[in-house]
Design an enzyme around this catalytic site. Structure first.
Site, PDB file in Angstrom:
ATOM      1  N   LYS A  91      18.135  -5.777   4.806  1.00 44.57           N
ATOM      2  CA  LYS A  91      17.361  -5.257   6.446  1.00 44.57           C
ATOM      3  C   LYS A  91      18.353  -5.807   7.705  1.00 44.57           C
ATOM      4  O   LYS A  91      18.040  -7.130   7.306  1.00 44.57           O
ATOM      5  CB  LYS A  91      15.893  -5.541   6.064  1.00 44.57           C
ATOM      6  CG  LYS A  91      15.620  -4.891   7.516  1.00 44.57           C
ATOM      7  CD  LYS A  91      13.050  -5.370   7.029  1.00 44.57           C
ATOM      8  CE  LYS A  91      12.668  -4.989   8.185  1.00 44.57           C
ATOM      9  NZ  LYS A  91      11.376  -5.145   7.824  1.00 44.57           N
ATOM     10  N   ASP A 129      -0.798  -4.659   9.351  1.00 41.46           N
ATOM     11  CA  ASP A 129       0.287  -3.569   9.747  1.00 41.46           C
ATOM     12  C   ASP A 129       0.226  -3.360   8.627  1.00 41.46           C
ATOM     13  O   ASP A 129       0.886  -2.493   7.818  1.00 41.46           O
ATOM     14  CB  ASP A 129       1.957  -3.621  10.594  1.00 41.46           C
ATOM     15  CG  ASP A 129       2.144  -2.290  10.617  1.00 41.46           C
ATOM     16  OD1 ASP A 129       1.372  -1.445  10.854  1.00 41.46           O
ATOM     17  OD2 ASP A 129       3.619  -2.338  10.762  1.00 41.46           O
TER      18      ASP A 129
END
Length: 460
Positions: free
Chosen positions: A121, A226
């Site tokens: 990532k 989130d």
């Protein structure tokens, strides 16, 4: 910007040396001067300029000559530095296809030497969509400049620390393997994002498992902030895995209840629309589930007890320190100054930058001259104070002598200020005025002849 790893094969040691020099210079420069890059890289025979041209061709650097001639790192150059470090450490040996993209990061497949496939990532804060969100929400306020590379590095460090801590406490998260700069390498989750799933065999069971993870996180002192269908992975056995952790906050945060209620509402809304679940019926069937829930069946933040642990405090020892947390919170809330990257990039940096701040010989000579006058003035003022103090001690009862001493001190102050003005004037006379690049040049016409006459008259 597309990550083309084929260019990485043809980069030499000198190329990476110059890239590292630009990274070092960006510690206290938005645009690193070319002379400073050459001084840090220390390549022989002026090879730095040739390497800079090659890196600029591959878009690893950005050239800026608006104020002075300099360069800065692009995200592609920052990617190459992180990937090169990972390869040297033996974390992986190959980079594959891109499997995910978002407004804050890109995800790629990487492979180890034994063939194990991992996920890499790369955090990319500062994209156009992310900037639009910041301008609408007034995150920056009065701040005009900031370093996106430093903030991406902080986000990666925070996510790596959270994944390590959550994994040790038994949460369903990917296995964090390595972190460098803005890159995080983790295990590849064998599943699909929940947003892509159209049918489930047991939607009630999956719903309760997801809601249980939200409550369990709060019991450990954390809130995801989130937690929605985009950040939940589910496999063929309907087991869930949580991803995306840079935005997590503590339950002691001032907006903790709002974030917790928003996460719960996202889960309820998705399962209501996608799988047509009726939560009131499930609540009536399970009387035990009413504990700690409101009338709509949603968990209450006030009824959650932190009995499981204090992960928000333990994370300070997991790599993401309190200072890093303060830096990223100041950036989000807009309450700090612009140069957030001044002192926090000490992990990959060296102290060669002290040589970059040397001043030219003429200016340093003038500064030393001014300091000499200041020191001389300070010594004279100290002597004056000592003499005046002795006079006051000897004739303390005489008012006339006191007035004379005050007058002497006033004269000394006037003399010192006069000497200081003379020194500054001499220093300014020694400097050469540099004409601007776009200034008017005298070409010897009639108008220029008139201007010369006017200058002579003004000087007379």
């Amino acid at each position: 910007m597309k990550l083309d790893v084929d260019v990485l094969r043809y980069l030499s040691k000198d190329d990476f040396r110059v890239l590292t020099a630009v990274e070092l210079g960006m510690r206290n420069h938005e645009i690193v001067p070319t002379e400073l890059i050459d001084r840090i890289a220390r390549l022989k025979h002026g090879g730095t300029y040739k390497v800079l041209k090659n890196l600029l061709k591959h878009k690893l650097l950005h050239h800026d000559s608006s104020k002075y001639d300099g360069f800065r790192l692009t995200y592609l150059g920052y990617d190459f530095l992180a990937i090169k470090t990972m390869v040297n450490k033996g974390v992986f040996v190959a980079v594959g296809r891109q499997i995910g993209v978002g407004k804050e990061s890109d995800i790629f497949e990487v492979a180890r030497e034994d063939g194990t496939v991992l996920a890499m990532k790369l955090h990319r804060l500062g994209r156009v969509s992310f900037r639009a969100v910041k301008s609408k929400r007034d995150y920056l306020r009065h701040r005009s400049s900031y370093n996106w590379l430093y903030l991406s590095r902080l986000a990666a460090l925070k996510e790596f620390a959270f994944m390590k801590a959550l994994e040790t406490h038994g949460f369903p998260v990917p296995n964090a393997i390595e972190n460098n700069r803005h890159c995080v390498v983790m295990s590849l989750v064998q599943g699909y994002p929940l947003v892509q799933v159209k049918q489930l065999q047991n939607p009630e069971t999956v719903f309760e498992a997801i809601l249980g993870q939200v409550v369990r996180l709060a019991e450990h002192g954390l809130i995801h902030c989130d937690f929605n269908e985009f950040n939940i992975m589910i496999d063929d056995d309907e087991k869930i895995t949580m991803i995306d952790f840079p935005q997590m906050v503590s339950v002691s945060h001032r907006n903790a209840q709002m974030y917790f209620d928003r996460d719960v509402e996202c889960i309820f809304k998705f399962f209501r629309k996608r799988f047509n679940l009726s939560f009131q019926e499930s609540i009536d069937d399970n009387d035990d589930s009413d504990e700690g829930r409101d009338e709509a069946g949603k968990p209450c933040f006030s009824s959650i007890e932190r009995s499981a642990g204090f992960l928000d405090r333990e994370l300070a020892a997991s790599g993401f320190t309190r200072k890093n947390e303060e830096d990223i919170q100041r950036f989000i809330e807009g309450g700090a100054e612009s140069d957030t990257n001044s002192d926090s990039e000490g992990v990959d940096l060296v102290e060669d930058l002290n040589e970059a701040d040397t001043v030219d010989g003429d200016s340093s000579h003038l500064l030393e001259q001014n300091e000499g006058y200041k020191c001389q003035g300070k010594e004279e003022s100290c002597e004056a104070r000592e003499s005046s103090g002795s006079e006051k001690e000897v004739v303390s009862d005489n008012e006339e002598n006191n007035e004379e001493a005050l007058q002497n001190e006033a004269e000394l102050v006037k003399n010192l200020s006069k000497q200081r003005r003379c020194a500054i004037a001499k220093a300014h006379k020694g400097r050469k005025t540099v004409a601007a690049r776009n200034s008017y040049k005298d070409k010897g016409g009639r108008s220029s002849h008139n201007s010369k006459i006017q200058k002579q008259l003004s000087s007379w």
